[in-house]
Design a protein around this motif. Structure first.
Motif, PDB file in Angstrom:
ATOM      1  N   LEU A  37      66.452  -1.900  16.933  1.00  0.00           N
ATOM      2  CA  LEU A  37      66.368  -0.560  17.673  1.00  0.00           C
ATOM      3  C   LEU A  37      67.444  -0.181  18.711  1.00  0.00           C
ATOM      4  O   LEU A  37      68.082   0.474  19.110  1.00  0.00           O
ATOM      5  CB  LEU A  37      64.944   0.265  18.156  1.00  0.00           C
ATOM      6  CG  LEU A  37      63.902   0.636  16.815  1.00  0.00           C
ATOM      7  CD1 LEU A  37      62.285   1.420  16.896  1.00  0.00           C
ATOM      8  CD2 LEU A  37      64.547   1.656  16.070  1.00  0.00           C
ATOM      9  N   ILE A  38      66.548  -1.095  19.454  1.00  0.00           N
ATOM     10  CA  ILE A  38      67.619  -1.418  21.128  1.00  0.00           C
ATOM     11  C   ILE A  38      68.962  -2.114  21.054  1.00  0.00           C
ATOM     12  O   ILE A  38      69.844  -1.372  21.310  1.00  0.00           O
ATOM     13  CB  ILE A  38      67.005  -2.336  22.011  1.00  0.00           C
ATOM     14  CG1 ILE A  38      65.219  -2.446  22.097  1.00  0.00           C
ATOM     15  CG2 ILE A  38      67.640  -2.803  23.071  1.00  0.00           C
ATOM     16  CD1 ILE A  38      64.679  -3.693  22.303  1.00  0.00           C
ATOM     17  N   GLY A  85      76.228   3.698  22.434  1.00  0.00           N
ATOM     18  CA  GLY A  85      76.346   3.712  23.784  1.00  0.00           C
ATOM     19  C   GLY A  85      75.173   4.624  24.715  1.00  0.00           C
ATOM     20  O   GLY A  85      75.737   4.355  25.599  1.00  0.00           O
ATOM     21  N   THR A  86      74.420   3.923  24.675  1.00  0.00           N
ATOM     22  CA  THR A  86      72.945   4.327  24.783  1.00  0.00           C
ATOM     23  C   THR A  86      72.599   3.645  26.213  1.00  0.00           C
ATOM     24  O   THR A  86      73.257   2.598  26.634  1.00  0.00           O
ATOM     25  CB  THR A  86      71.862   4.457  23.890  1.00  0.00           C
ATOM     26  OG1 THR A  86      71.715   4.807  22.815  1.00  0.00           O
ATOM     27  CG2 THR A  86      70.988   5.239  25.062  1.00  0.00           C
ATOM     28  N   SER A  87      73.001   4.693  27.590  1.00  0.00           N
ATOM     29  CA  SER A  87      72.775   4.012  28.870  1.00  0.00           C
ATOM     30  C   SER A  87      71.633   3.633  29.068  1.00  0.00           C
ATOM     31  O   SER A  87      70.462   3.568  27.501  1.00  0.00           O
ATOM     32  CB  SER A  87      72.791   4.767  29.553  1.00  0.00           C
ATOM     33  OG  SER A  87      71.639   6.387  29.565  1.00  0.00           O
ATOM     34  N   ASP A  88      71.167   2.471  29.787  1.00  0.00           N
ATOM     35  CA  ASP A  88      69.461   1.861  30.567  1.00  0.00           C
ATOM     36  C   ASP A  88      68.466   3.254  30.091  1.00  0.00           C
ATOM     37  O   ASP A  88      67.623   3.033  29.757  1.00  0.00           O
ATOM     38  CB  ASP A  88      69.999   1.512  31.552  1.00  0.00           C
ATOM     39  CG  ASP A  88      70.901  -0.555  31.557  1.00  0.00           C
ATOM     40  OD1 ASP A  88      70.733  -0.685  30.424  1.00  0.00           O
ATOM     41  OD2 ASP A  88      71.129  -0.788  32.857  1.00  0.00           O
ATOM     42  N   PHE A  89      68.901   4.111  31.188  1.00  0.00           N
ATOM     43  CA  PHE A  89      68.115   4.957  31.719  1.00  0.00           C
ATOM     44  C   PHE A  89      67.763   5.619  30.144  1.00  0.00           C
ATOM     45  O   PHE A  89      66.389   5.986  30.141  1.00  0.00           O
ATOM     46  CB  PHE A  89      68.469   6.330  32.196  1.00  0.00           C
ATOM     47  CG  PHE A  89      67.628   6.952  32.443  1.00  0.00           C
ATOM     48  CD1 PHE A  89      66.360   7.469  33.232  1.00  0.00           C
ATOM     49  CD2 PHE A  89      67.333   8.561  32.346  1.00  0.00           C
ATOM     50  CE1 PHE A  89      65.531   8.240  33.376  1.00  0.00           C
ATOM     51  CE2 PHE A  89      66.819   9.731  32.311  1.00  0.00           C
ATOM     52  CZ  PHE A  89      65.571   9.155  33.209  1.00  0.00           C
ATOM     53  N   LYS A 127      63.978   7.195  26.035  1.00  0.00           N
ATOM     54  CA  LYS A 127      64.691   7.854  24.007  1.00  0.00           C
ATOM     55  C   LYS A 127      63.946   6.216  22.747  1.00  0.00           C
ATOM     56  O   LYS A 127      63.279   7.338  22.037  1.00  0.00           O
ATOM     57  CB  LYS A 127      65.576   8.494  23.621  1.00  0.00           C
ATOM     58  CG  LYS A 127      65.837   9.204  24.141  1.00  0.00           C
ATOM     59  CD  LYS A 127      67.632   9.479  24.248  1.00  0.00           C
ATOM     60  CE  LYS A 127      67.454  10.901  25.067  1.00  0.00           C
ATOM     61  NZ  LYS A 127      69.974  11.547  25.013  1.00  0.00           N
ATOM     62  N   VAL A 128      64.053   5.273  23.308  1.00  0.00           N
ATOM     63  CA  VAL A 128      63.379   4.367  22.411  1.00  0.00           C
ATOM     64  C   VAL A 128      62.276   3.751  22.857  1.00  0.00           C
ATOM     65  O   VAL A 128      61.130   2.632  22.606  1.00  0.00           O
ATOM     66  CB  VAL A 128      64.890   3.567  22.358  1.00  0.00           C
ATOM     67  CG1 VAL A 128      64.327   2.167  21.437  1.00  0.00           C
ATOM     68  CG2 VAL A 128      65.795   4.263  21.687  1.00  0.00           C
TER      69      VAL A 128
END
Length: 301
Positions: free
Chosen positions: A194-195, A202-206, A211-212
């Motif tokens: 998932l990560i 391109g998901t940001s750390d925040f 969301k995950v």
């Protein structure tokens, strides 16, 4: 298609065929919604069934509590029948004394628990996600976690006095580590795929945390919250027994000293009811927050 065209004509046959295609496309969505509703019904039924199965044994325990002192198996001065305890509980409730003590104890426990949530969950997310941060902070966390909160109560009283601050402090100290350890465990149990998938998009750390990681860790966090609530209630009651003039702990301790044992057991029963209520509320929250997983939970523990 040829059969529909022959029977209904070209246009009508095409519409019938297209309608069948749309119906087949809608079928998975309808099936998914039906399955979700079915899962919800099964989860509610399983929870109610677990509760109902436990009622006979609880009823036997309460019946024994009523009968044993009346038959002389237990000294009713120190262990009065349940009916006398319920009468004392009603008298305390009607006079407003019990309500005042409940409100004071719950306020202290809630403030300490809320502070524990504010500190433990962000810290647990960071420690569970970043191994270097965990290595640096783990020794201090383990040292504090293995120091008894009741052993530190005199320290809190010396530093903060016998007012509300020391009671909130010991409540916070009692709850924060349950939340912290379970949050770390929940973060580490998140599926790495998932990560990786979130990172590939391109998901940001925040957003990754929001969301995950956090949704996937909620079951473990709620389990820690259930332990933390119990611990915070225990801690505030212990603090009130030692250094307080109000609260359920004071009521129980003072009733014991004055040999008003029915009032003492009334206070203990009140604590039990509060603990059960909060526990089941957290169970409900866990089920609501993890409904997306489509898993059935049969336990109310």
């Amino acid at each position: 298609m040829a059969y529909l065209t022959e029977k209904l004509g070209p246009v009508a046959g095409f519409r019938a065929f297209a309608g069948a295609g749309k119906a087949s496309a809608k079928a998975p969505a309808v099936t998914a919604r039906s399955e979700a509703r079915g899962i919800g019904r099964r989860r509610r039924a399983a929870g109610l069934g677990t509760f109902l199965y436990g009622l006979p044994l609880l009823g036997l325990f309460l019946l024994a509590w009523e009968i044993a002192p009346r038959l002389g198996w237990l000294n009713r001065i120190f262990f009065p029948p349940l009916s006398e305890v319920l009468v004392a509980w009603w008298d305390l409730l009607a006079s407003g004394v019990l309500v005042d003590h409940i409100g004071i104890s719950l306020q202290r426990a809630a403030i300490g628990f809320a502070l524990g949530v504010v500190v433990a969950i962000p810290l647990g997310l960071l420690m569970g996600r970043y191994s270097l941060f965990e290595k640096v902070s783990d020794l201090l966390v383990q040292t504090l976690r293995n120091t008894s909160q009741f052993a530190l109560l005199p320290v809190f009283i010396l530093l903060l006095g016998i007012g509300e601050e020391s009671k909130v402090a010991i409540t916070f100290y009692s709850s924060v580590f349950f939340l912290l350890v379970n949050t770390i465990s929940g973060v580490k149990s998140v599926d790495p795929l998932l990560i990786k998938a979130a990172r590939a998009m391109g998901t940001s750390d925040f957003d990754l945390f929001r969301k995950v990681i956090l949704p996937a860790a909620i079951p473990s966090i709620v389990a820690g919250a259930r332990l933390a609530v119990k611990s915070s209630l225990f801690a505030v009651i212990g603090a009130e027994m030692l250094a307080a003039k109000s609260g359920l702990g004071f009521l129980i301790q003072n009733s014991q000293l004055m040999m008003e044992t029915a009032d003492m057991y009334a206070g203990i029963l009140t604590l039990t009811v509060i603990g059960l209520t909060v526990n089941y509320l957290l169970v409900w929250f866990e089920r609501w927050a993890t409904a997306w997983k489509g898993q059935s939970e049969n336990s109310l523990v």
